[in-house]
Design a protein around this motif. Structure first.
Motif, short mmCIF file in Angstrom:
data_model
loop_
_atom_site.label_atom_id
_atom_site.label_comp_id
_atom_site.label_asym_id
_atom_site.label_seq_id
_atom_site.Cartn_x
_atom_site.Cartn_y
_atom_site.Cartn_z
N LEU A 22 0.86 -1.19 0.00
CA LEU A 22 0.00 0.00 0.00
C LEU A 22 0.89 1.23 0.00
O LEU A 22 1.63 1.48 0.96
N ILE A 23 0.83 2.01 -1.09
CA ILE A 23 1.65 3.20 -1.23
C ILE A 23 0.86 4.41 -0.77
O ILE A 23 -0.17 4.75 -1.34
N ALA A 24 1.35 5.08 0.27
CA ALA A 24 0.67 6.25 0.83
C ALA A 24 1.55 7.48 0.65
O ALA A 24 2.45 7.50 -0.19
N SER A 25 1.30 8.49 1.43
CA SER A 25 2.04 9.74 1.34
C SER A 25 3.41 9.60 1.99
O SER A 25 3.52 9.06 3.09
N SER A 26 4.44 10.11 1.33
CA SER A 26 5.77 10.13 1.94
C SER A 26 5.95 11.37 2.81
O SER A 26 6.96 11.49 3.50
N ARG A 27 4.96 12.27 2.79
CA ARG A 27 5.07 13.53 3.53
C ARG A 27 4.28 13.51 4.83
O ARG A 27 4.77 13.98 5.86
N GLY A 37 -8.29 13.66 4.54
CA GLY A 37 -9.08 12.50 4.20
C GLY A 37 -8.28 11.37 3.57
O GLY A 37 -8.60 10.19 3.74
N LEU A 38 -7.23 11.72 2.82
CA LEU A 38 -6.43 10.70 2.17
C LEU A 38 -5.75 9.80 3.20
O LEU A 38 -5.71 8.57 3.06
N GLU A 39 -5.24 10.41 4.26
CA GLU A 39 -4.58 9.65 5.31
C GLU A 39 -5.60 8.81 6.09
O GLU A 39 -5.33 7.66 6.45
N ALA A 40 -6.78 9.38 6.33
CA ALA A 40 -7.84 8.63 7.02
C ALA A 40 -8.28 7.43 6.18
O ALA A 40 -8.52 6.33 6.71
N VAL A 58 3.32 -1.16 4.09
CA VAL A 58 2.92 0.22 3.85
C VAL A 58 4.13 1.11 3.63
O VAL A 58 5.10 1.09 4.39
N PHE A 59 4.05 1.88 2.54
CA PHE A 59 5.03 2.94 2.28
C PHE A 59 4.36 4.24 2.68
O PHE A 59 3.38 4.68 2.07
N ALA A 60 4.85 4.85 3.76
CA ALA A 60 4.25 6.08 4.27
C ALA A 60 5.30 6.86 5.03
O ALA A 60 6.38 6.35 5.35
N GLU A 72 7.02 -1.95 7.24
CA GLU A 72 7.18 -0.56 6.85
C GLU A 72 8.22 -0.46 5.73
O GLU A 72 9.37 -0.86 5.90
N LEU A 73 7.81 0.04 4.59
CA LEU A 73 8.72 0.26 3.47
C LEU A 73 9.32 1.64 3.67
O LEU A 73 8.67 2.65 3.48
N GLY A 74 10.56 1.67 4.08
CA GLY A 74 11.20 2.92 4.50
C GLY A 74 11.21 4.00 3.44
O GLY A 74 11.38 3.74 2.25
#
Length: 372
Positions: A22-27, A37-40, A58-60, A72-74
């Motif tokens: 799951l690729i999320a925000s790096s910020r 909402g994106l993070e929720a 998760v990449f976050a 956790e994908l660093g």
């Protein structure tokens, strides 16, 4: 590998539990209080997939807390050298940090994705996962949470039809139709986290405090309706807050700050009506679904996905940017039955429905890959 919850039969069927990247925000970290909402959405999607027995990586951004053990994908860090910064065309440091982080991830997925994962879900809104999708040897889903963005649209053009695209509303699917076809899977909210509240006489507004969300218009509409109102959410634009929000605050309009989930759900549930006031075509309107699951009816502008989210049983819509019309919608929405609002929202906007649809999509993608 985690075991599926007792009594649960996964719609993925014979493919069984999946290894999902799951690729999320790096910020912005995936942790409470959420930046938006994106993070929720990422938190809810990852949590429910985990509950169903899937193995989630998760990449976050560093500091993310999902509430369950996950690989956790660093996010690799990057600092421009003095020579690079001296270039007259050097982009901002933050832009380069995000570029570096996603480039490193996508190169890893290109070389080791087939060994480590069955499905990749891009929930980041960054262009590099889309542009590099053809190099990833496993099926990839990109979730479209916004109207077309220049970099993301360019990546879609370069990558062509590689991967599967999901729009969070029919409105977003139409907005992207010129660039890529998409399947609509509307967002879902966890009824166990957004529980019914007692309601009350006042109004509430929640979300990112920024010009495109226009909470100042919610303050004006509440005043016209004769109701006090509380705002809650992160201040994303301090200049906007100081110019438009601060001067409107007073005895009947207050800012509660950036609340964690428990405090926010209590506030929303203790309110008589929730206002949603975007000045853009809202991709979905997660705050509206959250409010309705608390039993709190919604008064909103009829923009974007909100037309699909706010039903006649759960709220009232006003014309875009029509503050006086929104004040009338506040009165009408506040009169709705809270039990019926909750029941409708739970059946239509529940988290299980959303994840059922994603699991079916994953199964179809993997079946198609096997057939090919």
């Amino acid at each position: 590998m985690a075991s599926p919850a007792d009594g649960y039969s996964s719609p993925v069927g014979k493919t069984g539990p999946l290894r999902i990247c799951l690729i999320a925000s790096s910020r912005f970290p995936i942790r409470e209080p959420f930046a938006g909402g994106l993070e929720a959405h990422t938190f809810a999607l990852a949590g429910e997939l985990h509950r169903r027995g899937h193995v989630i990586s998760v990449f976050a951004a560093p500091g993310s807390r999902l509430g369950f053990p996950a690989d956790e994908l660093g996010v690799s860090s990057f600092r421009q050298s003095a020579a690079a910064r001296a270039d007259v065309g050097a982009p901002p440091q933050r832009w380069m940090e995000e570029h570096h982080a996603y480039l490193g991830l996508m190169l890893r997925l290109a070389s080791h994705g087939a060994r480590d994962f069955d499905v990749v879900v891009d929930n980041s809104l960054h262009h590099l996962p889309v542009a590099m999708a053809p190099a990833v040897p496993v099926p990839m889903v990109t979730i479209l949470h916004t109207p077309p963005l220049p970099w993301l649209e360019s990546a879609v053009d370069v990558a062509g039809s590689t991967g599967t695209f999901v729009a969070v509303s029919a409105a977003m699917s139409r907005a992207w139709a010129h660039a890529v076809p998409s399947t609509t899977i509307r967002n879902g909210v966890d009824p166990a986290r957004w529980t019914p509240g007692p309601g009350g006489p006042d109004a509430v507004w929640s979300g990112r405090i920024a010009p495109e969300k226009a909470p100042h218009e919610a303050l004006d509409a509440a005043l016209l309706s004769g109701r006090a109102i509380t705002l809650a959410g992160p201040v994303m634009d301090r200049g906007y807050f100081d110019a438009e929000i601060g001067p409107r605050l007073g005895p009947r309009a207050r800012y509660a700050g950036h609340l964690d989930h428990t405090a926010l759900a209590q506030l929303v549930g203790a309110s008589g009506v929730a206002l949603v006031t975007p000045t853009w075509d809202e991709p979905f309107g997660l705050v509206a679904a959250e409010a309705m699951l608390c039993g709190t009816p919604v008064a909103a502008y009829a923009r974007g996905g909100l037309v699909e989210v706010v039903a006649h049983e759960t709220g009232r819509l006003a014309g875009a940017d029509d503050v006086e019309g929104l004040a009338l919608a506040v009165d009408a929405a506040a009169a709705l039955d809270r039990v019926a609002v909750r029941a409708h929202a739970e059946s239509v906007h529940g988290l299980s429905r959303m994840v059922d649809e994603y699991e079916r999509l994953f199964g179809d993608m993997l079946s198609g890959q096997a057939a090919a």
